[in-house]
Design a protein around this motif. Structure first.
Motif, short mmCIF file in Angstrom:
data_model
loop_
_atom_site.label_atom_id
_atom_site.label_comp_id
_atom_site.label_asym_id
_atom_site.label_seq_id
_atom_site.Cartn_x
_atom_site.Cartn_y
_atom_site.Cartn_z
N ASP A 36 0.89 -1.25 -0.12
CA ASP A 36 0.01 0.15 -0.24
C ASP A 36 0.93 1.20 0.16
OD1 ASP A 36 -1.37 2.29 0.85
OD2 ASP A 36 -2.87 1.08 1.79
N ALA A 37 0.77 2.06 -1.25
CA ALA A 37 1.85 3.14 -1.26
C ALA A 37 1.60 4.23 -0.16
CB ALA A 37 1.57 3.83 -2.61
N GLU A 38 0.32 4.41 0.25
CA GLU A 38 0.23 5.57 1.33
C GLU A 38 0.46 5.03 2.73
OE1 GLU A 38 -1.13 8.95 3.12
OE2 GLU A 38 -0.79 8.24 0.94
N ALA A 39 0.19 3.61 2.87
CA ALA A 39 1.02 2.98 4.11
C ALA A 39 2.44 3.09 4.37
CB ALA A 39 0.40 1.59 4.50
N VAL A 40 3.29 2.88 3.25
CA VAL A 40 4.37 2.95 3.23
C VAL A 40 4.97 4.14 3.22
CG1 VAL A 40 6.48 2.63 1.59
CG2 VAL A 40 4.84 0.93 1.44
N ARG A 41 4.31 5.33 2.78
CA ARG A 41 4.68 6.77 2.91
C ARG A 41 4.69 7.09 4.37
NH1 ARG A 41 2.58 11.26 3.66
NH2 ARG A 41 0.51 10.68 3.57
N GLU A 42 3.67 6.58 5.02
CA GLU A 42 3.30 7.10 6.38
C GLU A 42 4.18 6.54 7.14
OE1 GLU A 42 -0.83 6.46 7.49
OE2 GLU A 42 -1.40 8.00 6.35
N TYR A 43 4.78 4.97 6.84
CA TYR A 43 5.63 4.65 7.78
C TYR A 43 7.03 5.12 7.61
CZ TYR A 43 9.02 1.19 9.35
OH TYR A 43 10.03 0.36 10.06
N GLU A 44 7.36 5.40 6.42
CA GLU A 44 8.62 6.13 6.25
C GLU A 44 8.64 7.71 6.86
OE1 GLU A 44 8.75 6.41 1.84
OE2 GLU A 44 9.87 4.55 1.73
N GLU A 45 7.67 8.20 6.92
CA GLU A 45 7.48 9.36 7.86
C GLU A 45 7.92 9.41 9.16
OE1 GLU A 45 4.12 11.94 7.05
OE2 GLU A 45 4.50 11.97 4.99
N THR A 46 7.26 8.22 9.70
CA THR A 46 7.20 7.70 11.09
C THR A 46 8.80 7.47 11.54
OG1 THR A 46 5.07 7.00 11.20
CG2 THR A 46 6.71 6.12 12.88
N PHE A 47 9.54 6.53 10.73
CA PHE A 47 10.79 6.15 10.68
C PHE A 47 11.61 7.24 10.71
CE2 PHE A 47 13.41 2.18 9.47
CZ PHE A 47 13.91 2.23 10.61
N THR A 48 11.34 8.45 9.71
CA THR A 48 12.31 9.54 9.56
C THR A 48 12.08 10.34 10.96
OG1 THR A 48 11.89 9.53 7.15
CG2 THR A 48 12.65 11.36 8.43
N THR A 49 10.97 10.53 11.40
CA THR A 49 10.71 11.50 12.61
C THR A 49 11.64 10.77 13.75
OG1 THR A 49 8.79 10.50 13.11
CG2 THR A 49 8.82 12.45 11.70
N VAL A 50 11.53 9.35 14.04
CA VAL A 50 12.37 8.81 14.96
C VAL A 50 13.73 8.96 14.94
CG1 VAL A 50 12.81 6.33 16.01
CG2 VAL A 50 10.56 7.03 15.41
N PHE A 51 14.15 8.92 13.56
CA PHE A 51 15.63 9.17 13.53
C PHE A 51 15.95 10.62 13.74
CE2 PHE A 51 16.01 5.76 10.23
CZ PHE A 51 16.79 4.75 11.07
N MET A 52 15.22 11.57 13.64
CA MET A 52 15.40 12.93 13.86
C MET A 52 15.36 13.02 15.04
SD MET A 52 12.83 14.53 10.82
CE MET A 52 13.14 16.37 11.48
N ALA A 53 14.52 12.39 15.80
CA ALA A 53 14.40 12.49 17.22
C ALA A 53 15.64 12.07 18.24
CB ALA A 53 13.31 11.70 18.03
N SER A 54 16.60 11.10 17.47
CA SER A 54 17.69 10.57 17.91
C SER A 54 18.98 11.67 17.77
CB SER A 54 17.96 9.07 17.37
OG SER A 54 18.21 9.24 15.98
N GLY A 55 18.59 12.75 16.96
CA GLY A 55 19.63 13.79 16.64
C GLY A 55 20.12 13.90 15.31
N LEU A 56 19.40 13.06 14.35
CA LEU A 56 19.85 13.11 13.01
C LEU A 56 19.22 14.46 12.20
CD1 LEU A 56 19.82 9.43 11.45
CD2 LEU A 56 21.87 10.56 12.15
N PRO A 57 20.16 15.05 11.36
CA PRO A 57 19.25 16.08 10.58
C PRO A 57 18.20 15.54 9.72
CG PRO A 57 21.71 16.45 10.52
CD PRO A 57 21.48 15.04 11.16
N LYS A 58 17.45 16.28 9.37
CA LYS A 58 16.12 15.84 8.75
C LYS A 58 16.55 15.05 7.16
CE LYS A 58 11.58 16.89 6.53
NZ LYS A 58 10.62 18.13 6.53
N MET A 59 17.30 15.78 6.43
CA MET A 59 17.82 15.20 5.22
C MET A 59 18.61 13.71 5.30
SD MET A 59 17.55 14.76 2.07
CE MET A 59 16.64 16.34 1.84
N THR A 60 19.30 13.64 6.18
CA THR A 60 20.26 12.51 6.65
C THR A 60 19.39 11.51 7.20
OG1 THR A 60 22.10 14.00 7.64
CG2 THR A 60 22.05 11.78 8.17
#
Length: 242
Positions: free
Chosen positions: A85-109
């Motif tokens: 499901d393309a929408e489910a994948v997109r939402e999951y990627e957003e969640t994964f990205t925000t968790v990485f950002m919370a750990s200190g990574l810059p957004k693009m990284t």
């Protein structure tokens, strides 16, 4: 279970739940929403200590507006494999990205690392990352350089001599070991301070306690990483008689 975007009232309930110290799962249960929805909402809008319902609602509306404007360019460019499901994948990627950002990574990284982790191949070229993320080559290059410096990705060349950026089990192992070594180095420096400040003094005792603590932590992390590499990363195919 309701779907669709969170309402402003739901965001206010999330804010109240965070103020009361509730876990994401409990807040989600009260809203009759998936826990991942609440986690993504909070992490992309400042985290549990800085979340504000009104700011989160406004930011979501702005993101939706930008997405609508970009839709003609994006439509059909990233077909999903395995019937996903393309929408489910997109939402999951957003969640994964925000968790990485919370750990200190810059957004693009964080976006680049998420992209690498969620691709089936476990590796992508620079041009593939540019195309998937729709960013400049310079942005990808800068993110990759940082991830390499942290031991989170490695480079290799494929059969066409193209440089690929790789994430796999061994990358995670090497990154964990590197982190443990950095922690151990902190212990070494703290212990040096004991002699400088004078054994038995309050400051020296504090540094000695720090050194003992980080020694224990780094040794435990190294031991756990070695065990995980040996046990958890065994390929199932090697266990049978096939």
């Amino acid at each position: 279970m309701p779907g669709g975007r969170l309402t402003q009232q739901e965001r206010q309930q999330i804010a109240l739940g965070l103020a009361d110290g509730l876990a994401y799962a409990e807040i989600a249960r009260r809203l009759d929403r998936p826990t991942s929805t609440v986690t993504r909402e909070v992490m992309r809008n400042g985290g549990p200590t800085a979340y504000r319902a009104d700011l989160a609602h406004r930011a979501t509306e702005q993101r939706a507006h930008r997405r609508r404007r970009a839709a003609p360019r994006d439509t059909g460019t990233l077909p999903q494999a395995h019937g996903r499901d393309a929408e489910a994948v997109r939402e999951y990627e957003e969640t994964f990205t925000t968790v990485f950002m919370a750990s200190g990574l810059p957004k693009m990284t964080a976006r680049v690392l998420t992209c690498l982790y969620t691709t089936d191949a476990g590796s992508l070229t620079a041009s593939e990352l540019v195309r998937r993320l729709q960013v400049s080559p310079a942005s990808v290059s800068k993110a990759i350089a940082f991830l390499e410096s942290q031991g989170l990705v490695r480079r290799e060349r494929d059969e066409r001599r193209r440089e690929r950026y790789v994430v796999d089990d061994d990358v995670m192992y090497q990154s964990t070991i590197a982190g443990a070594r950095a922690t151990a180095h902190l212990g070494e420096i703290a212990r040096q301070g004991v002699g400088v400040l004078g054994p038995g003094t309050p400051a020296a005792q504090r540094l000695e306690n720090i050194a003992r603590f980080v020694d224990f932590v780094s040794e435990s992390i190294t031991r756990a990483a070695e065990q995980a590499r040996e046990v958890l990363h065994t390929k199932p195919e090697s266990a049978g008689g096939r």
